[in-house]
Design an enzyme around this catalytic site. Structure first.
Site, PDB file in Angstrom:
ATOM      1  N   ARG A  72       0.907  -1.162   0.000  1.00 39.76           N
ATOM      2  CA  ARG A  72       0.000   0.000   0.000  1.00 39.76           C
ATOM      3  C   ARG A  72       0.935   1.198   0.000  1.00 39.76           C
ATOM      4  O   ARG A  72       1.599   1.463   0.998  1.00 39.76           O
ATOM      5  CB  ARG A  72      -0.876   0.008   1.242  1.00 39.76           C
ATOM      6  N   SER A  73       1.015   1.920  -1.119  1.00 41.69           N
ATOM      7  CA  SER A  73       2.036   2.959  -1.290  1.00 41.69           C
ATOM      8  C   SER A  73       1.568   4.338  -0.811  1.00 41.69           C
ATOM      9  O   SER A  73       0.607   4.888  -1.344  1.00 41.69           O
ATOM     10  CB  SER A  73       2.440   3.049  -2.766  1.00 41.69           C
ATOM     11  N   GLY A 102      -7.782  -3.416  -5.255  1.00 42.40           N
ATOM     12  CA  GLY A 102      -9.104  -2.969  -4.808  1.00 42.40           C
ATOM     13  C   GLY A 102      -9.291  -1.471  -4.984  1.00 42.40           C
ATOM     14  O   GLY A 102      -8.642  -0.834  -5.827  1.00 42.40           O
ATOM     15  N   GLY A 104      -8.405   1.255  -3.304  1.00 42.38           N
ATOM     16  CA  GLY A 104      -7.252   2.160  -3.197  1.00 42.38           C
ATOM     17  C   GLY A 104      -6.422   2.123  -4.473  1.00 42.38           C
ATOM     18  O   GLY A 104      -5.942   3.158  -4.970  1.00 42.38           O
ATOM     19  N   ASP A 128     -12.223  -9.114   0.331  1.00 39.44           N
ATOM     20  CA  ASP A 128     -13.410  -8.508   0.957  1.00 39.44           C
ATOM     21  C   ASP A 128     -14.683  -8.549   0.104  1.00 39.44           C
ATOM     22  O   ASP A 128     -15.776  -8.339   0.612  1.00 39.44           O
ATOM     23  CB  ASP A 128     -13.126  -7.041   1.317  1.00 39.44           C
ATOM     24  N   ALA A 187     -23.717 -20.558  11.904  1.00 40.72           N
ATOM     25  CA  ALA A 187     -23.566 -19.630  13.036  1.00 40.72           C
ATOM     26  C   ALA A 187     -24.923 -19.221  13.604  1.00 40.72           C
ATOM     27  O   ALA A 187     -25.926 -19.207  12.890  1.00 40.72           O
ATOM     28  CB  ALA A 187     -22.802 -18.391  12.579  1.00 40.72           C
TER      29      ALA A 187
HETATM   30  O1  F6P Z   1      -8.750  -5.334   2.201  1.00 40.06           O
HETATM   31  C1  F6P Z   1      -8.458  -6.626   2.559  1.00 40.06           C
HETATM   32  C2  F6P Z   1      -8.120  -6.725   4.015  1.00 40.06           C
HETATM   33  O2  F6P Z   1      -7.767  -8.073   4.226  1.00 40.06           O
HETATM   34  C3  F6P Z   1      -9.213  -6.288   4.976  1.00 40.06           C
HETATM   35  O3  F6P Z   1     -10.225  -7.223   5.155  1.00 40.06           O
HETATM   36  C4  F6P Z   1      -8.402  -6.029   6.217  1.00 40.06           C
HETATM   37  O4  F6P Z   1      -9.034  -5.119   7.053  1.00 40.06           O
HETATM   38  C5  F6P Z   1      -7.144  -5.436   5.677  1.00 40.06           C
HETATM   39  O5  F6P Z   1      -7.008  -5.935   4.366  1.00 40.06           O
HETATM   40  C6  F6P Z   1      -5.913  -5.749   6.482  1.00 40.06           C
HETATM   41  O6  F6P Z   1      -4.831  -5.103   5.920  1.00 40.06           O
HETATM   42  P1  F6P Z   1      -3.311  -5.254   6.378  1.00 40.06           P
HETATM   43  O7  F6P Z   1      -2.802  -6.522   5.765  1.00 40.06           O
HETATM   44  O8  F6P Z   1      -2.649  -4.064   5.819  1.00 40.06           O
HETATM   45  O9  F6P Z   1      -3.321  -5.345   7.859  1.00 40.06           O
END
Ligand code: F6P
Length: 324
Positions: A72-73, A102, A104, A128, A187
């Protein structure tokens, strides 16, 4: 278009490798040169760009993670960062991009196009499943199955000890994984960010279950639930219950992001990778390839970013009915 590049960005998702493979092999088929960019936009900025061949993607269709790595840059969010990325792409003669990621990722691609007019076509890669413009995203099916396997195992021990378990699954803003794994895992309740479930309702459900001699209960909580994560919720519920309760919390975390992709994810990723590449070669730009009702479609990035992908609330109702 004679030279394109592919990268993965944001949280990794099982099936991304199958998608990369489809882009690369599709490019080879169409006689287009294809480059890989490592670590998403960071690699673009740092010039971590290399030529790929059909052989570069041998034996990856079955592997989780992403051979191109991901990031994530923060730097790409700055004009200076994007300028550097543009300079590197020009240096390598890249004319178009395939972005697997996704929201971003697509937001960055759109901004980049506004400034430098380099076209990008996206493929939805996130566990997600929260992207408008496709029924399913790459990695979602595998993540649901991973969560389900864990839920089944927890059910065994919950039942042996007559316990209540709160199981937290991923989904920062979305309850898709929670709902699907919750239904499949039988559940008692599912708590998601999109719908407020008051604590009092959870308490009531647990009490009703006990009155019917239910020995164990499983409550699935999406990490982004408005009332709080599973640890916070479990504590609040313990406080509201008048009786002592044998309760445990399990957070599944990043195991949901790894693992061998399911057949469904590999096929979806292959269709989306080839679809994204062929869209780019046909002149598409700033769109995401998606599969809706089994048809390949292209949705503008702006819609995938802005438009919500609502969950089916009737499925939550079903969870309650079926767990009685
Ligand atoms: O967007 C996918 C995801 O797995 C989300 O469900 C989760 O909140 C997030 O990424 C976690 O990100 P990181 O790996 O940066 O902690």
């Amino acid at each position: 278009m004679k030279r394109v590049a592919v990268f993965t960005s944001g949280g990794d998702a099982p099936g991304m490798n199958a998608c990369i493979r489809a882009v690369v092999r599709g490019a080879v088929y169409h006689g287009v040169e294809v480059f890989g960019i490592r670590r998403g936009y960071n690699g673009m900025i740092n010039g971590d760009i290399f030529p790929m061949t059909s052989h570069s993607v041998s034996n990856i269709v079955q592997r989780g993670g992403t051979i191109l790595k991901s990031a994530r840059s923060k730097e790409f969010m700055t004009p200076e960062g994007r300028q550097k990325a543009h300079d590197q792409l020009m240096k390598h003669g890249i004319e178009g991009l395939i972005a697997i990621g996704g929201n971003g990722t697509f937001t960055g691609a759109l901004k980049f196009f506004e400034e430098f007019q380099i076209p990008t076509v996206g493929a939805p890669g996130t566990i997600d499943n929260d992207l408008y413009g496709t029924d399913y995203t790459i990695g979602y099916d595998t993540a649901v199955n991973t969560a389900l396997e864990a839920i089944d195992k927890i059910r065994d021990t919950a039942d042996s000890h007559d316990r209540v378990f709160f199981i937290e699954v991923m989904g920062r803003d979305s309850g898709y994984i929670a709902i699907q794994s919750g239904i499949a895992g039988g559940a008692e309740m599912v708590m998601v960010p999109e719908v407020l479930t008051p604590i009092s309702e959870v308490v009531e459900t647990l009490k009703q279950g006990w009155s019917r001699s239910k020995s164990s209960s499983i409550i699935i909580v999406a990490e982004g639930d408005v009332e709080g994560n599973a640890v916070v919720l479990a504590e609040q519920i313990r406080e509201q219950l008048a009786v002592p309760i044998d309760m445990r919390v399990t957070t599944l975390g990043h195991i949901q992001r790894g693992g061998v992709p399911t057949a469904y994810d590999r096929i979806l990723a292959s269709r989306l990778g080839l679809g994204a590449l062929e869209g780019l070669l046909d002149g598409q730009k700033n769109v995401m390839a998606g599969i809706v009702n089994n048809e390949l479609i292209y949705t503008p990035f702006i819609d995938t970013i802005k438009l919500p992908k609502p969950i089916n609330e009737d499925l939550l109702r079903m969870v309650r009915i079926l767990s009685v």
